[in-house]
Write an enzyme that holds these catalytic residues in place. Structure first.
Site, PDB file in Angstrom:
ATOM      1  N   ASP A   1      35.476  52.340  55.819  1.00  0.00           N
ATOM      2  CA  ASP A   1      36.665  52.707  56.581  1.00  0.00           C
ATOM      3  C   ASP A   1      36.674  54.166  56.998  1.00  0.00           C
ATOM      4  O   ASP A   1      35.930  55.000  56.481  1.00  0.00           O
ATOM      5  CB  ASP A   1      37.920  52.476  55.726  1.00  0.00           C
ATOM      6  CG  ASP A   1      38.063  53.540  54.635  1.00  0.00           C
ATOM      7  OD1 ASP A   1      37.083  53.744  53.875  1.00  0.00           O
ATOM      8  OD2 ASP A   1      39.125  54.180  54.551  1.00  0.00           O
TER       9      ASP A   1
ATOM     10  N   GLY B   1      27.219  60.563  45.613  1.00  0.00           N
ATOM     11  CA  GLY B   1      26.789  59.974  44.350  1.00  0.00           C
ATOM     12  C   GLY B   1      27.784  60.167  43.215  1.00  0.00           C
ATOM     13  O   GLY B   1      27.571  59.665  42.108  1.00  0.00           O
TER      14      GLY B   1
ATOM     15  N   ASP C   1      26.971  58.283  48.899  1.00  0.00           N
ATOM     16  CA  ASP C   1      27.090  59.493  49.710  1.00  0.00           C
ATOM     17  C   ASP C   1      26.770  60.690  48.811  1.00  0.00           C
ATOM     18  O   ASP C   1      25.612  61.068  48.652  1.00  0.00           O
ATOM     19  CB  ASP C   1      28.504  59.532  50.284  1.00  0.00           C
ATOM     20  CG  ASP C   1      28.662  60.543  51.404  1.00  0.00           C
ATOM     21  OD1 ASP C   1      27.878  61.494  51.455  1.00  0.00           O
ATOM     22  OD2 ASP C   1      29.588  60.386  52.215  1.00  0.00           O
TER      23      ASP C   1
END
Ligand code: PRP
Length: 173
Positions: free
Chosen positions: A158, A104, A102
């Site tokens: 999640d 990083g 995302d």
């Protein structure tokens, strides 16, 4: 659980096909040497278990559990390993398996830490990559899907610890 699924982004078939492809790429990339596949928990647990079964060469599996400090803590952006691989990394091909890249940040910090242990090679395999990380020091060699910039759940990912078990990847409303 507070949020509902908006749409299925990658279904079970999409994922299975992609994991097979990644397994083939990884098999041919490492013709020799010891390969240690390191799954970053928790997000990668389902991807890792499917991926290693598609890699057709000897390998070992271990895990990393990392805790990042948030911006409002005093320890300013470091990563601490809560579980450190038991096996030695030196001289081995290390493949770090991530569910999603995302910002990083997680990878930048972990890779520095792993690099310091003198592996023979060190590469990243990410199932999903948003390609929004501006300062990714270590590009992922193996990428499954170029993911949309939405909040994704399922197949290990999640939202507040929910949705990890659903067998496809979906975005949330
Ligand atoms: C998520 C995900 C990646 C990381 C990606 O992990 O599993 O590891 O964030 O984000 P970044 O590129 O912005 O660093 P999370 O910290 O939510 O823990 P989890 O794997 O236990 O879900």
């Amino acid at each position: 659980m507070g949020r509902a699924v908006k749409r299925v982004v990658y279904n079970e078939q999409d994922i299975a096909g992609k994991v097979r492809e990644l397994g083939e790429q990884i098999t041919t990339t490492y013709p020799d040497g010891e390969l240690l596949v390191l799954g970053l928990l928790k997000g990668s647990f389902i991807f890792l278990s499917d991926l290693v079964r598609q890699i057709n060469r000897p390998l070992q599996v271990d895990f990393l559990v990392a805790a990042s400090y948030g911006d409002n803590t005093f320890s300013s952006g470091s990563v601490r390993l809560l579980y450190d691989p038991e096996t030695t990394l030196e001289g081995k091909h290390i493949l770090l398996v991530e569910d999603i890249v995302d910002t990083g940040r997680t990878l930048n910090r972990l890779m520095d830490l792993l690099e310091a242990r003198n592996p023979r090679s060190l590469e990243i395999c990410a199932l999903l990559h948003k390609h929004i990380a501006k300062e990714l020091k270590y590009p992922a060699k193996f990428v499954g899907f170029d993911a949309p910039n939405e909040f994704l759940v399922g197949y290990g990912l999640d939202h507040a610890e929910n949705f990890r078990h659903i067998p496809y990847i979906a975005s949330l409303q």
